[in-house]
Structure formats: structure tokens, C-alpha cells
Design an enzyme around this catalytic site. Structure first.
Site, PDB file in Angstrom:
ATOM      1  CE  LYS A  69     -28.094  18.969  -8.859  1.00 21.15           C
ATOM      2  NZ  LYS A  69     -28.522  17.677  -9.270  1.00 21.15           N
ATOM      3  N   PRO A 185     -45.314  14.756  -1.528  1.00 24.97           N
ATOM      4  CG  PRO A 185     -45.983  12.929  -2.821  1.00 24.97           C
ATOM      5  CD  PRO A 185     -45.587  13.313  -1.423  1.00 24.97           C
TER       6      PRO A 185
HETATM    7  P1  BMP Z   1     -34.984  11.156  -5.353  1.00 22.70           P
HETATM    8  O1  BMP Z   1     -36.416  11.665  -5.511  1.00 22.70           O
HETATM    9  O2  BMP Z   1     -34.818   9.720  -5.718  1.00 22.70           O
HETATM   10  O3  BMP Z   1     -34.384  11.506  -4.030  1.00 22.70           O
HETATM   11  O4  BMP Z   1     -34.105  11.916  -6.473  1.00 22.70           O
HETATM   12  C1  BMP Z   1     -33.953  13.289  -6.456  1.00 22.70           C
HETATM   13  C2  BMP Z   1     -33.407  13.777  -7.771  1.00 22.70           C
HETATM   14  O5  BMP Z   1     -33.323  15.193  -7.721  1.00 22.70           O
HETATM   15  C3  BMP Z   1     -32.014  13.275  -8.107  1.00 22.70           C
HETATM   16  O6  BMP Z   1     -31.929  13.116  -9.507  1.00 22.70           O
HETATM   17  C4  BMP Z   1     -31.090  14.407  -7.661  1.00 22.70           C
HETATM   18  O7  BMP Z   1     -29.947  14.535  -8.482  1.00 22.70           O
HETATM   19  C5  BMP Z   1     -31.987  15.618  -7.879  1.00 22.70           C
HETATM   20  N1  BMP Z   1     -31.713  16.732  -6.954  1.00 22.70           N
HETATM   21  C6  BMP Z   1     -31.823  16.600  -5.596  1.00 22.70           C
HETATM   22  O8  BMP Z   1     -32.138  15.526  -5.073  1.00 22.70           O
HETATM   23  N2  BMP Z   1     -31.583  17.685  -4.806  1.00 22.70           N
HETATM   24  C7  BMP Z   1     -31.211  18.883  -5.301  1.00 22.70           C
HETATM   25  O9  BMP Z   1     -31.035  19.820  -4.546  1.00 22.70           O
HETATM   26  C8  BMP Z   1     -31.096  19.023  -6.690  1.00 22.70           C
HETATM   27  C9  BMP Z   1     -31.363  17.931  -7.512  1.00 22.70           C
HETATM   28  O10 BMP Z   1     -31.288  18.071  -8.823  1.00 22.70           O
END
Ligand code: BMP
Length: 228
Positions: A69, A185
Site C-alpha cells: 500500500k 465469493p
Molecule cells: P481477508 O480476506 O483475510 O480479509 O484479507 C483481505 C486482504 O486484502 C488483506 O491482505 C488486505 O490487506 C487486502 N485488502 C483489503 O482487505 N481491503 C482493501 O481495501 C485492500 C486490500 O488490499
């Protein structure tokens, strides 16, 4: 046997402290034929460093995205990335830092290295509404000027994905927020995303392979529904 011609799933590899690199290498190896790629961020780099990234890269030859980021001046972003540039295919940065002295320099560095740039134009958490989403038009303007390979837009707010899809038809859209953060999903794909980023729903499952197969099935269904 079900064959995934092109999976739409990118798996977020976000280790909690104390988990071994071997565990992640085993997960990426076992999912390699079922997903489009993997994404690592600051938790991975602090846990295992560049040598860990090299090990992950060797475990599976799929798209590997460095998600730091980035939001800094070009010199600092490029210095940081020089440590990992040989091992990744894509890099995520914030669009809000703007062009001159920021994203333009980053983009030319990545172009010269053959690495894709992906810009965040909205985030999946509720706080994104406070500052980021009220500026989404301006962030899409930045993206339109720079034409990065991809954009990040939230599966938790599919209307933002549809909006970005309309404004940036040239972009590959990656949608996080599936699973633990509440989107199902297929929600992001149905709204126009190309890929969904899924982390803990898969990586904390007792059987990640079965969960990814289910997600891929949901993506096939979502693509049919949207007529793609
Ligand atoms: P999870 O599915 O476990 O919540 O993880 C989401 C992933 O996507 C993390 O790696 C987080 O950094 C990334 N992410 C997010 O959750 N929201 C955003 O807006 C942008 C992201 O990159």
C-alpha cells in the site's frame, strides 16, 4: 474432474506472528494449480523477509503481488521496492498520493522492470467512506492519467466496483473483502471485477484446497450471471 481454465482467485498471504514460513509454502504449493496468484504484504515481509518472498516465489509460478500500500514520494517507494522487484509481478500503491513526484516515478520504475502497477481507489473497510470514497472520482482521474495495469475496489461495496468498471474499462479490477470482511465469493466478479482477493477464508480453513475449489465454482457462476 473440474478444470479451472482461469481462476479468478488471488490469495492473500497474511501470516499472524509465530506461523512458520513452511506452512505458507505448503499452502501456496497446494493451491498453485487452482488460483491465479498470491498477494503478500507487510506482515509477510516482517515475518520472513526477502528470503521468505524468494521461497514463496519458488513454490508457485503464479502472479505474485507485493501489497505494501505504497504512499510516499517516488524516491522512497522505488528504494523500498528495489529489494523485492526481482521476485514480484505486481505492486499495489495508493492512488491518493497523486502523479508528480509520486506515482509517475513509481510507474516508470515498474515499467522498466516489467512489473505491474495496481492502484487502490477504494477500500473494503467502512472507514474508506470517511476520506477515500468521497474522492473516488478524483482517484479514478489519477488512474485514468496513469493507466496502471490494475485497480483495487471493494467486494464489500459492489456498486463502487461497477462504477470503477464503467469509468476505467481498460483496468483489471481486483476486489478484496471476500469472506471474513463480509462479501460472498462472486460478489465482486458479478459487479465487474476481474479477480477477487481472498485471505483468511482460505488460509485459515482446515482444508484450503476445498475452499478454493468452492470459491472457483462461485466465480464460474458469477461470470455466467454477468454474461462474461
Ligand atoms: P481477508 O480476506 O483475510 O480479509 O484479507 C483481505 C486482504 O486484502 C488483506 O491482505 C488486505 O490487506 C487486502 N485488502 C483489503 O482487505 N481491503 C482493501 O481495501 C485492500 C486490500 O488490499
Amino acid at each position: 474432474m473440474v478444470i479451472w481454465l482461469e481462476s479468478r482467485a488471488i490469495i492473500a498471504v497474511d501470516p499472524s506472528p509465530g506461523t512458520s514460513l513452511d506452512r505458507w509454502v505448503s499452502i501456496t504449493s497446494s493451491l498453485c494449480d487452482l488460483v491465479s496468484g498470491f498477494k503478500v504484504g507487510i506482515p509477510f515481509m516482517f515475518s520472513y523477509g526477502v528470503s521468505g518472498l524468494r521461497a514463496l516465489r519458488s513454490s508457485c509460478d503464479r502472479l505474485l503481488i507485493a501489497d505494501f500500500k505504497l504512499a510516499d514520494i517516488d524516491y522512497v517507494m522505488v528504494s523500498a521496492l528495489s529489494h523485492v522487484i526481482d521476485y514480484v509481478d505486481g505492486v499495489i500503491a495508493h492512488a491518493f498520493i497523486g502523479l508528480k513526484g509520486g506515482l509517475e516515478g513509481l510507474k516508470s520504475y515498474l515499467d522498466s522492470a516489467g512489473v505491474k502497477l495496481i492502484l487502490v481507489i477504494s477500500m473494503s473497510h467502512a472507514g474508506s467512506l470517511d476520506v477515500i470514497d468521497v474522492n473516488v472520482d478524483r482517484l479514478l482521474w489519477v488512474a485514468g492519467r496513469l493507466k496502471p495495469w490494475g485497480l483495487v475496489a471493494p467486494a464489500t461495496r459492489p456498486h463502487v466496483i461497477s462504477y470503477a468498471r464503467g469509468r476505467a474499462p481498460w483496468a483489471v479490477i481486483l476486489a478484496p473483502g471476500v469472506g471474513v470482511q463480509g462479501a460472498r465469493p462472486g460478489d465482486g466478479i458479478r459487479a465487474g471485477a476481474d479477480y477477487e482477493i481472498v485471505g483468511r477464508l482460505v488460509t485459515e480453513a482446515s482444508n484450503p484446497v476445498e475452499v478454493v475449489k468452492w470459491i472457483n465454482g462461485e466465480h464460474v457462476r458469477a461470470l455466467k450471471e454477468r454474461g462474461g
